[in-house]
Design an enzyme around this catalytic site. Structure first.
Site, PDB file in Angstrom:
ATOM      1  N   LYS A  91     -32.389  33.671  -0.518  1.00 27.72           N
ATOM      2  CA  LYS A  91     -33.730  33.541  -1.086  1.00 27.72           C
ATOM      3  C   LYS A  91     -34.679  34.409  -0.301  1.00 27.72           C
ATOM      4  O   LYS A  91     -34.689  34.362   0.932  1.00 27.72           O
ATOM      5  CB  LYS A  91     -34.185  32.068  -1.006  1.00 27.72           C
ATOM      6  CG  LYS A  91     -35.546  31.828  -1.618  1.00 27.72           C
ATOM      7  CD  LYS A  91     -35.447  31.681  -3.116  1.00 27.72           C
ATOM      8  CE  LYS A  91     -36.765  31.883  -3.828  1.00 27.72           C
ATOM      9  NZ  LYS A  91     -37.074  33.324  -4.103  1.00 27.72           N
ATOM     10  N   LYS A 127     -33.484  39.528   1.484  1.00 34.81           N
ATOM     11  CA  LYS A 127     -34.683  40.304   1.165  1.00 34.81           C
ATOM     12  C   LYS A 127     -34.252  41.577   0.482  1.00 34.81           C
ATOM     13  O   LYS A 127     -33.119  42.018   0.655  1.00 34.81           O
ATOM     14  CB  LYS A 127     -35.423  40.654   2.466  1.00 34.81           C
ATOM     15  CG  LYS A 127     -36.875  40.992   2.264  1.00 34.81           C
ATOM     16  CD  LYS A 127     -37.727  39.750   2.337  1.00 34.81           C
ATOM     17  CE  LYS A 127     -39.169  40.050   2.034  1.00 34.81           C
ATOM     18  NZ  LYS A 127     -40.017  38.891   2.347  1.00 34.81           N
ATOM     19  N   ASP A 167     -43.071  40.273  -2.998  1.00 34.44           N
ATOM     20  CA  ASP A 167     -43.537  40.566  -1.640  1.00 34.44           C
ATOM     21  C   ASP A 167     -44.564  41.693  -1.843  1.00 34.44           C
ATOM     22  O   ASP A 167     -45.104  41.818  -2.957  1.00 34.44           O
ATOM     23  CB  ASP A 167     -42.356  40.996  -0.731  1.00 34.44           C
ATOM     24  CG  ASP A 167     -42.700  40.955   0.753  1.00 34.44           C
ATOM     25  OD1 ASP A 167     -42.651  39.873   1.337  1.00 34.44           O
ATOM     26  OD2 ASP A 167     -43.035  42.002   1.333  1.00 34.44           O
ATOM     27  N   THR A 211     -48.688  31.123  -0.291  1.00 34.06           N
ATOM     28  CA  THR A 211     -48.539  31.711   1.048  1.00 34.06           C
ATOM     29  C   THR A 211     -49.859  31.610   1.810  1.00 34.06           C
ATOM     30  O   THR A 211     -49.889  31.169   2.971  1.00 34.06           O
ATOM     31  CB  THR A 211     -48.056  33.167   0.970  1.00 34.06           C
ATOM     32  OG1 THR A 211     -46.955  33.230   0.055  1.00 34.06           O
ATOM     33  CG2 THR A 211     -47.609  33.670   2.322  1.00 34.06           C
TER      34      THR A 211
END
Ligand code: GLU
Length: 449
Positions: A91, A127, A167, A211
């Site tokens: 993840k 990632k 991201d 976040t």
């Protein structure tokens, strides 16, 4: 500083991963912290467990060809590093930025393993990304790039295998294009294969905010250990992307005043009133995809735009670096300390250099490392996976409550571990030790795989 058992392991990481400075930095930080754990529990160093933790399970590199608006063929490089699946499916997000190299993705994947472990949720770490530069590209170009990227990546994904998200450079729009291509290629409406989706097509409430909100919850809890709060504090937040915007929103909700934010071209300072005008910032950044210079221009006389400057020169009580890795140097840290900073919370991944972290810890500044403080994003991704698995969708209030509970839990686990290992208040040590123990325990149970 490095434990003598760990020295040859780190030397091997350097030798086998040449030129990957950011990866070396991330590994070094973890190894620096786990010496005390190994000393207390030598079993963790058996069976080459640490060596295995430093070696990704799988690294995928692929060509991404696409056609730009002028009809020219463009080539980018795609990556997915599936780092560790001891706790669950890989993840972690995808980053689209021209600086992305394999070493960048490895550093982010390594951090993700421990971050995800800290959340206490059943997710491994990975990632990915590309050196594709979305800046200045049309929506059509972005879509064709995302489709080409997913045309290769899809075979490596699955809701039980690997679940990417966003991201830097990858938001809901890009996740949408990739999800669409995955759905077309597999003929499966497999919602749980990507997170950060739109609310109409399987996304979770609060994921967009998570976040930034999570980082503020963490810092709030950390401030409370010194009987402090956000109310009335001067706060600077670097960046102006997803993490920065929702950090600013939550700080404002808690009565703090964000007086500066930035992008890669410069920063803006607004001392008057409530500080940064969030609705305007959102409009310019999220809707118009504009720059901080555009924001400053729209604000007029009240805002001072400093092109090319260092946001860390602005005196503040609390600093939230929320842009990118190594954006805050030892020099910046000393400036912040001189100006009286009391707390620093990393919203980005590894934004403070090792020298900066050392300076904050030595000066007794409360310091929240990214792998703990910014874990709210991926934790809410795990909540999105839960909702997808049960074909359910939760309210904003319920989801935000879960996020707050998770962040407080992470804070308390880090604080407890720091204390157990003899360095109370050292959240860097606490986060690395707590994350490491969870991953190491699971890996030992699963045998040599
Ligand atoms: N890219 C984010 C991170 O650094 C989120 C990852 C996710 O939601 O999977 O943690």
């Amino acid at each position: 500083m490095l434990d003598e058992k760990l020295e040859p392991i780190f030397a091997d990481v350097l030798r086998r991963n040449p030129g990957e400075d950011e990866f070396h930095q991330a590994v070094r930080e973890v190894l620096d912290c786990i010496g005390a754990v190994i000393a207390k529990n030598p079993d963790y160093a058996e069976g080459a467990l640490i060596e295995r933790i430093c070696e990704p399970e799988r690294q995928i590199i692929f060509r991404v060809p696409w056609v730009d608006d002028k009809g020219n063929v463009q080539i980018n490089r795609g990556f997915r590093v599936q780092f560790n699946s001891a706790l669950g499916p890989y993840k972690g997000g995808l980053r689209f930025h021209p600086t992305v190299l394999l070493g960048t993705v490895k550093f982010l994947g390594f951090e993700q393993v421990f971050k995800n472990a800290l959340t206490g949720m059943p997710i491994g770490g990975g990632k990915g990304g590309s050196d594709f530069d979305p800046k200045g590209r049309s929506e059509g170009e972005i879509m064709r790039f995302c489709q080409s990227f997913m045309t290769e990546l899809f075979r490596h994904l699955g809701e039980h295998t690997d679940v990417p998200a966003g991201d830097i450079g990858v938001g809901q729009r890009e996740v949408g294009f990739m999800f669409g291509q995955y759905k077309r290629m597999t003929n499966r409406y497999e919602s749980g294969v990507l997170t950060g989706k739109g609310l109409m097509w399987g996304g979770s409430r609060v994921r967009t905010e998570a976040t930034g909100y999570g980082a503020v919850y963490f810092v709030e809890r950390m401030l409370r250990t010194r009987n402090q709060e956000f109310e009335g504090k001067r706060v600077i937040v670097s960046g102006s992307g997803n993490v920065a915007v929702y950090t600013i929103e939550k700080v404002h909700q808690l009565g703090g005043r964000v007086i500066a934010c930035s992008d890669s071209d410069g920063y803006v300072v607004e001392e008057a009133g409530h500080g940064i005008d969030l609705p305007l910032l959102k409009e310019i950044k999220e809707k118009k995809r504009g720059r901080i210079a555009d924001y400053a221009k729209a604000r007029g006389a009240g805002a001072i735009y400093v092109p090319g400057g260092r946001i860390w020169d602005v005196p503040a009580d609390i600093a939230m670096p929320s842009a990118t890795q190594n954006e805050l140097t030892g020099h910046d840290a000393r400036t912040l300390i001189k100006n009286g900073v009391m707390a620093v919370g990393e919203g980005a991944n590894m934004p403070c250099t090792p020298e900066a972290v050392r300076a904050f810890l030595d000066a007794g500044v409360l310091f929240a490392p990214g792998k703990a403080a910014n874990a709210g994003g991926v934790a809410t991704s795990a909540l999105e996976m839960q909702q997808n698995a049960s074909r359910d969708s939760w309210s904003f209030e319920a989801t935000e409550k879960r996020l707050a509970t998770i962040m407080h839990g992470i804070h308390d686990r880090c604080a407890e571990m720091a204390e157990t290992y003899g360095s109370p208040g050292n959240y860097v040590l606490g986060a690395n030790v707590a994350g490491f123990i969870r991953v190491a325990e699971a890996m030992r149970s699963l045998g040599v795989v």
